[in-house]
Design an enzyme around this catalytic site. Structure first.
Site, mmCIF file in Angstrom:
data_model
loop_
_atom_site.group_PDB
_atom_site.id
_atom_site.type_symbol
_atom_site.label_atom_id
_atom_site.label_comp_id
_atom_site.label_asym_id
_atom_site.label_seq_id
_atom_site.Cartn_x
_atom_site.Cartn_y
_atom_site.Cartn_z
ATOM 1 N N GLU A 1 -8.959 -11.439 6.541
ATOM 2 C CA GLU A 1 -7.942 -10.879 7.446
ATOM 3 C C GLU A 1 -8.429 -11.037 8.895
ATOM 4 O O GLU A 1 -7.636 -11.207 9.814
ATOM 5 C CB GLU A 1 -7.716 -9.398 7.091
ATOM 6 C CG GLU A 1 -6.373 -8.871 7.543
ATOM 7 C CD GLU A 1 -6.107 -7.442 7.060
ATOM 8 O OE1 GLU A 1 -6.926 -6.881 6.303
ATOM 9 O OE2 GLU A 1 -5.068 -6.885 7.459
ATOM 10 N N HIS B 1 0.864 -1.193 0.000
ATOM 11 C CA HIS B 1 0.000 0.000 0.000
ATOM 12 C C HIS B 1 0.896 1.236 0.000
ATOM 13 O O HIS B 1 1.784 1.362 0.867
ATOM 14 C CB HIS B 1 -0.872 0.020 1.252
ATOM 15 C CG HIS B 1 -1.821 -1.142 1.350
ATOM 16 N ND1 HIS B 1 -3.074 -1.122 0.793
ATOM 17 C CD2 HIS B 1 -1.691 -2.364 1.926
ATOM 18 C CE1 HIS B 1 -3.684 -2.269 1.035
ATOM 19 N NE2 HIS B 1 -2.871 -3.042 1.721
ATOM 20 N N HIS C 1 -8.570 -8.231 -0.292
ATOM 21 C CA HIS C 1 -8.196 -8.584 1.086
ATOM 22 C C HIS C 1 -9.258 -9.556 1.572
ATOM 23 O O HIS C 1 -10.451 -9.224 1.591
ATOM 24 C CB HIS C 1 -8.198 -7.342 1.973
ATOM 25 C CG HIS C 1 -6.945 -6.525 1.844
ATOM 26 N ND1 HIS C 1 -6.552 -5.984 0.656
ATOM 27 C CD2 HIS C 1 -5.997 -6.190 2.758
ATOM 28 C CE1 HIS C 1 -5.404 -5.328 0.846
ATOM 29 N NE2 HIS C 1 -5.053 -5.438 2.108
ATOM 30 N N THR D 1 -5.409 3.956 -2.571
ATOM 31 C CA THR D 1 -6.822 4.324 -2.581
ATOM 32 C C THR D 1 -6.977 5.731 -3.149
ATOM 33 O O THR D 1 -6.447 6.682 -2.555
ATOM 34 C CB THR D 1 -7.372 4.319 -1.127
ATOM 35 O OG1 THR D 1 -6.790 3.227 -0.415
ATOM 36 C CG2 THR D 1 -8.880 4.218 -1.095
ATOM 37 N N PRO D 2 -7.667 5.898 -4.280
ATOM 38 C CA PRO D 2 -7.880 7.253 -4.812
ATOM 39 C C PRO D 2 -8.530 8.130 -3.735
ATOM 40 O O PRO D 2 -9.471 7.702 -3.069
ATOM 41 C CB PRO D 2 -8.831 7.028 -5.993
ATOM 42 C CG PRO D 2 -8.613 5.610 -6.393
ATOM 43 C CD PRO D 2 -8.290 4.877 -5.121
ATOM 44 N N ARG D 3 -7.980 9.321 -3.569
ATOM 45 C CA ARG D 3 -8.400 10.168 -2.451
ATOM 46 C C ARG D 3 -8.448 11.610 -2.916
ATOM 47 O O ARG D 3 -7.567 12.055 -3.650
ATOM 48 C CB ARG D 3 -7.332 9.989 -1.358
ATOM 49 C CG ARG D 3 -7.437 10.811 -0.126
ATOM 50 C CD ARG D 3 -6.648 10.142 1.006
ATOM 51 N NE ARG D 3 -5.257 9.882 0.694
ATOM 52 C CZ ARG D 3 -4.262 10.737 0.918
ATOM 53 N NH1 ARG D 3 -4.490 11.928 1.420
ATOM 54 N NH2 ARG D 3 -3.020 10.403 0.615
ATOM 55 N N HIS E 1 -1.428 9.834 5.517
ATOM 56 C CA HIS E 1 -2.406 10.576 4.715
ATOM 57 C C HIS E 1 -2.274 12.087 4.944
ATOM 58 O O HIS E 1 -2.422 12.876 4.024
ATOM 59 C CB HIS E 1 -3.828 10.087 5.030
ATOM 60 C CG HIS E 1 -4.092 8.723 4.450
ATOM 61 N ND1 HIS E 1 -5.006 7.850 4.976
ATOM 62 C CD2 HIS E 1 -3.546 8.083 3.389
ATOM 63 C CE1 HIS E 1 -5.013 6.743 4.247
ATOM 64 N NE2 HIS E 1 -4.136 6.858 3.286
HETATM 65 C C1 6MZ Z 1 -6.484 -3.725 4.942
HETATM 66 C C2 6MZ Z 1 -4.979 -2.052 4.517
HETATM 67 C C3 6MZ Z 1 -3.987 -2.724 5.275
HETATM 68 O O1 6MZ Z 1 -4.272 3.239 -0.045
HETATM 69 O O2 6MZ Z 1 -3.730 5.316 1.217
HETATM 70 N N1 6MZ Z 1 -4.433 -0.911 4.072
HETATM 71 N N2 6MZ Z 1 -6.212 -2.556 4.344
HETATM 72 N N3 6MZ Z 1 -5.613 -4.423 5.693
HETATM 73 C C4 6MZ Z 1 -4.353 -3.954 5.899
HETATM 74 N N4 6MZ Z 1 -3.509 -4.646 6.730
HETATM 75 C C5 6MZ Z 1 -2.819 -4.061 7.799
HETATM 76 N N5 6MZ Z 1 -2.878 -1.999 5.228
HETATM 77 C C6 6MZ Z 1 -3.149 -0.891 4.477
HETATM 78 O O3 6MZ Z 1 -2.532 3.164 1.760
HETATM 79 C C7 6MZ Z 1 -3.058 3.059 3.061
HETATM 80 C C8 6MZ Z 1 -4.380 2.340 3.037
HETATM 81 O O4 6MZ Z 1 -4.207 0.960 2.627
HETATM 82 C C9 6MZ Z 1 -5.155 0.121 3.276
HETATM 83 C C10 6MZ Z 1 -5.978 1.012 4.206
HETATM 84 O O5 6MZ Z 1 -7.169 1.376 3.554
HETATM 85 C C11 6MZ Z 1 -5.054 2.222 4.403
HETATM 86 O O6 6MZ Z 1 -5.763 3.400 4.719
HETATM 87 P P1 6MZ Z 1 -3.191 4.057 0.597
HETATM 88 O O7 6MZ Z 1 -2.031 4.340 -0.315
#
Ligand code: 6MZ
Length: 336
Positions: free
Chosen positions: A194, A16, A191, A97-99, A64
């Site tokens: 989890e 991520h 995912h 995640t597009p933001r 963020h």
């Molecule tokens: C689920 C996760 C995650 O998208 O803003 N993210 N979602 N499980 C996990 N395991 C720990 N780790 C990260 O990167 C951050 C975002 O990735 C997702 C969450 O939505 C988090 O806000 P981006 O680049």
């Protein structure tokens, strides 16, 4: 650091973007000056060796806050690519995640990440998956999916797939939304399991995603069930395993008790990933070192896991051939 794990050419399929920001990048982006109070509160959480999943999700706010402008998003993407390259990753699938922010639309956010990937001159192939946050509900989730499809049509060489992520304790999985992504030619990585949620895991497996993230609560020994495990074994969908992330968040009890054991024992498809190398203070090399240490795998096993991961990637077939050549050449040169 084990030299072999460091030098091995590696394939990263689950990273991520904002969770991957190193503390150097966060400091460079000045995030701590912006919300000192919150940072100190969160930093206390980070000092503990283990956090709950909900606490982990608080940490994403720090990243963020640091990436609220196009310039910051560009720097963040560039730095993450460079750090994976320096760790000898030869292929990287970033997801984000597009933001939208005050001075940046969702579309501009995606454009900026794409631009940083296009500008990459390092010897590492980088692709992008766009994430849908589980919190989004209709119609917002559908609007984001439409944007993702639009951007994929604009940048088909870079945007390869869609991911469903976000705090697994909240929100829902809308299978119709992801069917639409599949029909638009996007690959799917969800995912999955989890945390325990048998009904959702079953629904996800029935959709036949190209890969699943974490896959923690599927096997009966790990809070899944016989039925789910049998279904998984029919589908054989590659699992993206994130050892440190799972142990730190407490979804796996320990490294030795990680569910990956079932994949290793039964020769099922999996890849090794960092998830959020910044938040979990890890690297891809470290994840391989942990795998070797806790599951008694030899150098050749680690090489093979990466070689197999090329098949599970969303790269073009010519790029997969190139990656295989790099791995084979490295093997001939450095492994007996
Ligand atoms: C689920 C996760 C995650 O998208 O803003 N993210 N979602 N499980 C996990 N395991 C720990 N780790 C990260 O990167 C951050 C975002 O990735 C997702 C969450 O939505 C988090 O806000 P981006 O680049």
């Amino acid at each position: 650091m084990n030299e072999f794990c460091k030098n091995l050419p590696k394939i990263e399929l689950h990273a991520h973007l904002n969770g991957s920001l190193s503390s150097q990048t966060l400091k460079k982006l000045g995030c701590f000056d912006e919300s000192i109070e919150e940072y100190h509160r969160l930093n206390k959480v980070m000092e503990r060796s283990s956090r709950t999943l909900d606490e982990c999700f608080l940490l994403f706010k720090v990243a963020h806050n640091a990436t609220r402008t196009k310039e910051a998003v560009y720097t963040a993407t560039k730095d993450v690519i460079e750090e994976f390259f320096n760790d000898n990753a030869i292929y990287l699938e970033l997801r984000t995640t597009p933001r939208s922010e005050e001075c940046m639309t969702m579309e501009e956010y995606v454009e900026t990440v794409v631009k940083a990937i296009q500008d990459n001159k390092l010897n590492i192939i980088v692709k992008l998956l766009l994430s849908i946050d589980r919190r989004y509900q209709l119609p917002a989730s559908d609007n984001v999916m439409n944007l993702i499809i639009k951007m994929k049509n604009k940048y088909p060489d870079i945007i390869k797939g869609v991911d469903l992520s976000g705090n697994p304790n909240v929100g829902i999985f809308n299978s119709e939304l992801f069917k639409k992504a599949k029909e638009s030619g996007l690959s799917l990585s969800l995912h999955c399991g989890e945390v325990k949620n048998d009904k959702e895991v079953e629904e996800m497996l029935f959709l036949n995603p190209d890969r699943i993230g974490h896959a923690t609560c599927i096997h009966p020994k790990y809070e899944g069930s016989e039925e789910l495990w049998n279904l998984y074994c029919q589908k054989l969908i590659p699992a993206e395993c994130c050892l440190t992330s799972n142990v730190v968040c407490g979804t796996s009890k320990s490294y030795a008790n990680h569910h990956i054991l079932e994949w290793i024992k039964n020769d099922l498809p999996f890849t090794i990933s960092t998830d959020d190398k910044g938040v979990f203070n890890t690297t891809l090399s470290t994840e391989y070192e942990l795998l070797q240490r806790h599951f008694d795998l030899n150098d050749s096993d680690l090489w093979k896991i990466n070689y197999n991961s090329i098949d599970y990637s969303f790269a073009e077939s010519s790029e997969k051939d190139k990656l295989r050549d790099i791995m084979l050449e490295w093997k001939t040169k450095y492994m007996k």
